[in-house]
Design an enzyme around this catalytic site. Structure first.
Site, PDB file in Angstrom:
ATOM      1  N   ARG A 179       0.842  -1.206   0.000  1.00  0.00           N
ATOM      2  CA  ARG A 179       0.000   0.000   0.000  1.00  0.00           C
ATOM      3  C   ARG A 179       0.873   1.249   0.000  1.00  0.00           C
ATOM      4  O   ARG A 179       0.571   2.228  -0.700  1.00  0.00           O
ATOM      5  CB  ARG A 179      -0.926   0.006   1.222  1.00  0.00           C
ATOM      6  N   CYS A 239      -1.192   6.204   9.060  1.00  0.00           N
ATOM      7  CA  CYS A 239      -1.572   4.891   8.521  1.00  0.00           C
ATOM      8  C   CYS A 239      -2.747   5.099   7.582  1.00  0.00           C
ATOM      9  O   CYS A 239      -2.797   6.095   6.873  1.00  0.00           O
ATOM     10  CB  CYS A 239      -1.903   3.913   9.643  1.00  0.00           C
TER      11      CYS A 239
END
Length: 284
Positions: A179, A239
């Site tokens: 990611r 995050c």
């Protein structure tokens, strides 16, 4: 009780479970893909006396961003209803071991309540050790809770944009390497893949042992050093939505980081803002 270490053992909690002013809170939260229902699991079985700390409900309700830190009045109201007061020590746990409980700890710290900790290994370790559980809802009286917000623990979009040029704070991204590199589509619609320029990818799973406990102080320090993180300099964690970033924040605190903060909007905000600069590929 005075301030306690950020991480406590199951043995530590079991010995103090009935102590005055001790509060325990199940702060379980999972991504939809996990297929778990945290409140239903809490109602079925929890640590005796534990209340349910709903990360989504105890959040800012007037935003499209997920579980943002609420205003102090809303947070205080939620704590009073849970029976958590100014003089209480609160131990948070979750049903994964170490996953969402650090987010609840960070929220308490951001509201100026230092007497809080995460249960190492969480509910899975508690169960493995044969410690008592309960299915009844605790009846706790409302408590007096006055927040003292610590704005130094929170970063917003404007601060993160400024840091792109100032580089006064190291930025750690807790998402998976794929990611971070932009090789996977983000789970939230309208959020572009990639990462903030200059950020460092430290996958949150690196903090945790196969048994679901936090790694030792020495191991955590080695992990951060291996990624080029200077614990003597300010660090901001990020995050997908501010949950696993708190795992890095916990790891940094245990490892002895001098100053940390958390970007509350995280990638859910940064990746959706058209004016935000995005990079792909590995850390530079």
């Amino acid at each position: 009780m005075s301030a306690i270490p950020p991480l406590v053992s199951t043995e530590w909690l079991a010995e103090r479970l009935d102590a005055p002013n001790m509060r325990v809170a199940d702060a379980s939260w999972y991504l939809p893909a996990a297929g778990r229902a945290p409140y239903a699991e809490y109602k079925a079985r929890h640590i005796p006396g534990a209340v349910f700390f709903d990360i989504d409900a105890i959040s800012e309700q007037n935003t499209d961003l997920p579980h943002m830190l609420p205003d102090p009045a809303h947070f205080a109201s939620c704590m009073k209803k849970l029976g958590i007061g100014d003089g209480d020590t609160v131990v948070f746990y979750d049903g994964a071991g170490i996953y969402s409980a650090p987010r609840a700890l960070w929220m308490m710290r951001a509201m100026g309540h230092p007497k809080a900790a995460v249960l190492d290994g969480g509910f899975p370790k508690w169960i493995r050790e044969g410690l008592p559980t309960d299915a009844s809802a605790p009846e706790l009286p409302r408590r007096h809770f006055i927040p003292h917000p610590d704005e130094g623990l929170v970063r917003n979009f404007a601060a993160m944009r400024t840091n792109l040029s100032a580089r006064g704070e190291q930025v750690l991204d807790a998402r998976s390497p794929a990611r971070f590199r932009g090789e996977e589509q983000e789970p939230r619609p309208g959020v572009r893949p990639g990462h903030m320029p200059g950020s460092i990818n430290v996958y949150y799973a690196e903090m945790i042992t196969p048994e679901g406990t936090m790694k030792s102080t020495a191991e955590l320090a080695r992990i951060f050093a291996s990624h080029g993180v200077d614990l003597a300099k300010p660090v901001v964690t990020s995050c997908g939505s501010g949950v696993t970033a708190a795992i890095l924040s916990l790891g940094l605190e245990i490892a002895g980081a001098a100053k940390t903060a958390l970007y509350d909007g995280s990638w859910a905000e940064w990746g959706a803002r058209p004016e935000a600069v995005i990079e792909t590929g590995p850390s530079r």
